[in-house]
Each structure stands twice: as structure tokens, then as C-alpha cells.
Design a protein around this motif. Structure first.
Motif, mmCIF file in Angstrom:
data_model
loop_
_atom_site.group_PDB
_atom_site.id
_atom_site.type_symbol
_atom_site.label_atom_id
_atom_site.label_comp_id
_atom_site.label_asym_id
_atom_site.label_seq_id
_atom_site.Cartn_x
_atom_site.Cartn_y
_atom_site.Cartn_z
ATOM 1 N N TYR A 39 -88.444 -23.118 11.268
ATOM 2 C CA TYR A 39 -88.554 -23.897 10.040
ATOM 3 C C TYR A 39 -87.204 -24.502 9.660
ATOM 4 N N LYS A 43 -86.364 -28.419 9.413
ATOM 5 C CA LYS A 43 -85.915 -28.914 8.104
ATOM 6 C C LYS A 43 -84.579 -29.650 8.243
ATOM 7 N N GLN A 65 -97.610 -23.997 4.766
ATOM 8 C CA GLN A 65 -97.417 -25.005 3.728
ATOM 9 C C GLN A 65 -96.027 -25.615 3.796
ATOM 10 N N LYS A 66 -95.034 -24.787 4.104
ATOM 11 C CA LYS A 66 -93.673 -25.298 4.230
ATOM 12 C C LYS A 66 -93.552 -26.262 5.417
ATOM 13 N N VAL A 68 -96.033 -28.040 6.680
ATOM 14 C CA VAL A 68 -96.777 -29.240 6.299
ATOM 15 C C VAL A 68 -95.919 -30.136 5.414
ATOM 16 N N GLU A 69 -95.167 -29.535 4.492
ATOM 17 C CA GLU A 69 -94.288 -30.321 3.616
ATOM 18 C C GLU A 69 -93.227 -31.082 4.413
ATOM 19 N N LEU A 70 -92.860 -30.565 5.588
ATOM 20 C CA LEU A 70 -91.881 -31.238 6.442
ATOM 21 C C LEU A 70 -92.507 -32.352 7.275
ATOM 22 N N LYS A 99 -104.523 -31.721 7.595
ATOM 23 C CA LYS A 99 -103.307 -31.173 8.222
ATOM 24 C C LYS A 99 -103.609 -30.127 9.289
#
Length: 158
Positions: A39, A43, A65-66, A68-70, A99
Motif C-alpha cells: 500500500y 501510495k 478500501q484504501k 480502491v482510493e488509490l 471496483k
């Protein structure tokens, strides 16, 4: 199996992400025992316009979720059918439908009821069925949305 140092793996991983950006392609990540590191690297480096895929996802909903946010998509294999894979099942249940992807990861990770056997492409239906059950949708709905998602991320709609 870690045959190269962690530093070498990180550098090669960063180069793979850079290549995906250069060639306008999604990148695919299979991470084992390094989800936090994975991650942080994604990021730091960033996801290109085509995004990326967390292959054979085995982490928690929160980590999914983290990712997916990226700009990543989450792909579920036979692991989602395993009785003790509650974190993976939660992720499959609650992530946005646009997603998620499904896969077999053949010849490994055969889904229940074929667990312990060599995995086959045809067993994808068990992954689809499990996600449909978790979400209260039909298998046809999950098959359609994951097909559409795969076509979109791999640029096959043009």
C-alpha cells in the motif's frame, strides 16, 4: 518466497508501476505478507490512468478500501469461498461493485467445493456464486458487473 532482498523487490515493483504508466496499461499486484508495504509503495509512486489490480486479494475490507482510493480494483479468487476467510468475504460484500473482479488463480486456490484439487478456469462460478450470496444479488448480476469491470480496466471496450 523471498529470493531477493526487500530493497530489490521494492525497486523492481516501482519500475513495474512506472512501466504500466509509460505503456498506459494496468498493473497487477499479488502481495503476500506485505500488504502494508505494498500500500505504501503504491501510495508513494501513484497509480497511472489505467489503474491497477490487487490480484487474489486476501486482506481486510479496510485495506481494500484504501487500495480502491488509490485507483486500484480488487480481484477475488477462491479464497472468498473459504469458511475462515471472513475478512475477504467482508471486502467482497461491501466494496463498490464497480471496483471488484473475479478470478480463479488457477491452478491454485480452488474454491469450495473443489478445495484441495487443482483449480480450473471453470471453477470461477463458485467465486461468483459466493460473492452473489454475500451481496444478496444473483450470480448473473455479479458475472455481468465483473465482466464489465474487466473489460473496462483492460481497455477492451474500445
Amino acid at each position: 518466497w523471498m529470493e531477493d532482498s526487500k530493497e530489490v523487490q521494492i525497486e523492481v515493483f516501482k519500475r513495474q508501476i512506472a512501466l504500466s504508466k509509460e505503456y498506459n496499461l494496468p498493473f497487477v499486484v499479488h502481495t503476500r505478507d506485505a500488504i502494508e508495504d505494498t500500500y505504501e509503495i503504491i501510495k508513494e509512486v501513484g497509480v497511472g490512468p489505467c489503474g491497477g489490480i490487487m490480484h487474489s486479494y486476501s486482506g481486510s475490507l479496510e485495506m481494500a478500501q484504501k487500495f480502491v482510493e488509490l485507483g486500484m480494483m480488487i480481484s477475488f479468487s477462491g479464497v472468498v469461498t473459504f469458511k475462515k476467510a471472513l475478512d475477504v468475504q467482508e471486502a467482497a460484500q461491501y466494496l463498490p461493485l464497480d471496483k471488484i473482479l473475479v478470478e480463479t488463480d488457477a491452478p491454485y486456490l480452488a474454491p469450495v467445493p473443489k478445495r484441495g484439487r487443482e483449480n480450473r478456469t471453470g471453477y470461477i462460478r463458485y467465486v461468483v456464486d459466493k460473492i452473489a450470496e454475500l451481496r444478496g444479488l444473483t450470480s448473473e448480476e455479479i458475472a455481468r458487473v465483473t465482466y464489465d469491470n474487466a473489460m473496462r480496466i483492460f481497455g477492451l471496450n474500445e
